[in-house]
Design a protein around this motif. Structure first.
Motif, short mmCIF file in Angstrom:
data_model
loop_
_atom_site.label_atom_id
_atom_site.label_comp_id
_atom_site.label_asym_id
_atom_site.label_seq_id
_atom_site.Cartn_x
_atom_site.Cartn_y
_atom_site.Cartn_z
N GLY A 179 0.78 -1.23 0.00
CA GLY A 179 0.00 0.00 0.00
C GLY A 179 0.81 1.28 0.00
O GLY A 179 0.24 2.37 -0.02
N PHE A 180 2.14 1.17 -0.01
CA PHE A 180 2.98 2.37 -0.03
C PHE A 180 3.09 2.88 -1.45
O PHE A 180 3.47 2.14 -2.35
N ARG A 181 2.75 4.14 -1.64
CA ARG A 181 2.81 4.76 -2.96
C ARG A 181 4.08 5.58 -3.07
O ARG A 181 4.27 6.55 -2.37
N ARG A 182 4.95 5.17 -3.99
CA ARG A 182 6.24 5.82 -4.17
C ARG A 182 6.16 6.95 -5.18
O ARG A 182 5.32 6.95 -6.07
N TRP A 183 7.07 7.88 -5.05
CA TRP A 183 7.14 9.03 -5.95
C TRP A 183 7.31 8.58 -7.39
O TRP A 183 8.14 7.74 -7.69
N LYS A 184 6.49 9.14 -8.25
CA LYS A 184 6.55 8.92 -9.70
C LYS A 184 6.20 7.50 -10.14
O LYS A 184 6.41 7.15 -11.29
N GLU A 185 5.72 6.68 -9.22
CA GLU A 185 5.22 5.37 -9.64
C GLU A 185 3.75 5.53 -9.97
O GLU A 185 3.09 6.44 -9.46
#
Length: 194
Positions: A179-185
């Motif tokens: 559930g972790f949303r990474r930068w630019k993904e």
């Protein structure tokens, strides 16, 4: 994987709770050490997680005064240690090799064995002695992080802010947090979702 999780007397016990919950969900063996200062902070922060909430998530719990515990020895293999939150007092002990309780002893062992040690600071402002101690632990091999969430993932809740810090901390051990949303993904920013 086996990690030592230390909780010291800084405000921010919910960060520790989030890390322990995710580690349990990931089936990581955890050895929990809670300082006496952390126990006092929990009592003061009545609405946050309490000691039973934390110990229920750990694989094993060690008393901070037990210097004969497994995690006090370098021959007991672990994959590293994190202290979340890390108080100024615990930081100073780690920076200067003062191992007078299990929390600081386990951190000392982690450094001497060249295992990953992550200290999550949650204190502001930072006076000069603390800045020097941060530099000292960095130079000794620890990784210093702040309990500072990002906002690019457009969080709606406090839980999402806590989750961001949990994910970044566990990144230091090569663990992926669901559930972790990474930068630019894909899906990581509101613009990407439009």
């Amino acid at each position: 994987m086996r990690l030592v999780v230390g909780i010291s007397g800084g405000s921010g016990i919910p960060y520790a709770h989030g890390v322990l919950q995710v580690l349990k969900d990931l089936n990581v063996e955890t050895h929990l050490v809670v300082s006496s200062g952390a126990k006092r902070v929990m009592t003061a922060e009545e609405s946050g997680p309490q000691l039973p909430d934390l110990t229920a998530l750990a694989s094993q719990v060690h008393e901070d005064r037990d210097l004969a515990a497994s995690v006090a020895s370098g021959s007991y293999r672990t994959d590293g240690m994190l202290i979340i939150p890390c108080s100024a007092g615990t930081l100073a002990k780690v920076a200067h090799g003062l191992a007078d309780n299990l929390l600081s002893r386990a951190a000392h062992v982690t450094l001497k064995e060249r295992r990953p040690l992550v200290l999550v600071i949650r204190e502001d402002p930072l006076p000069r002695p603390m800045l020097l101690n941060l530099l000292a632990v960095h130079d000794a091999g620890a990784r210093v992080m702040t309990a500072s969430p990002g906002f690019y993932h457009a969080p709606d809740t406090v839980a999402q802010l806590l989750h961001f810090v949990t994910a970044r901390v566990l990144d230091q051990f090569g663990l992926d947090v669901p559930g972790f949303r990474r930068w630019k993904e894909p899906g990581s920013t509101p613009e990407a979702e439009q």
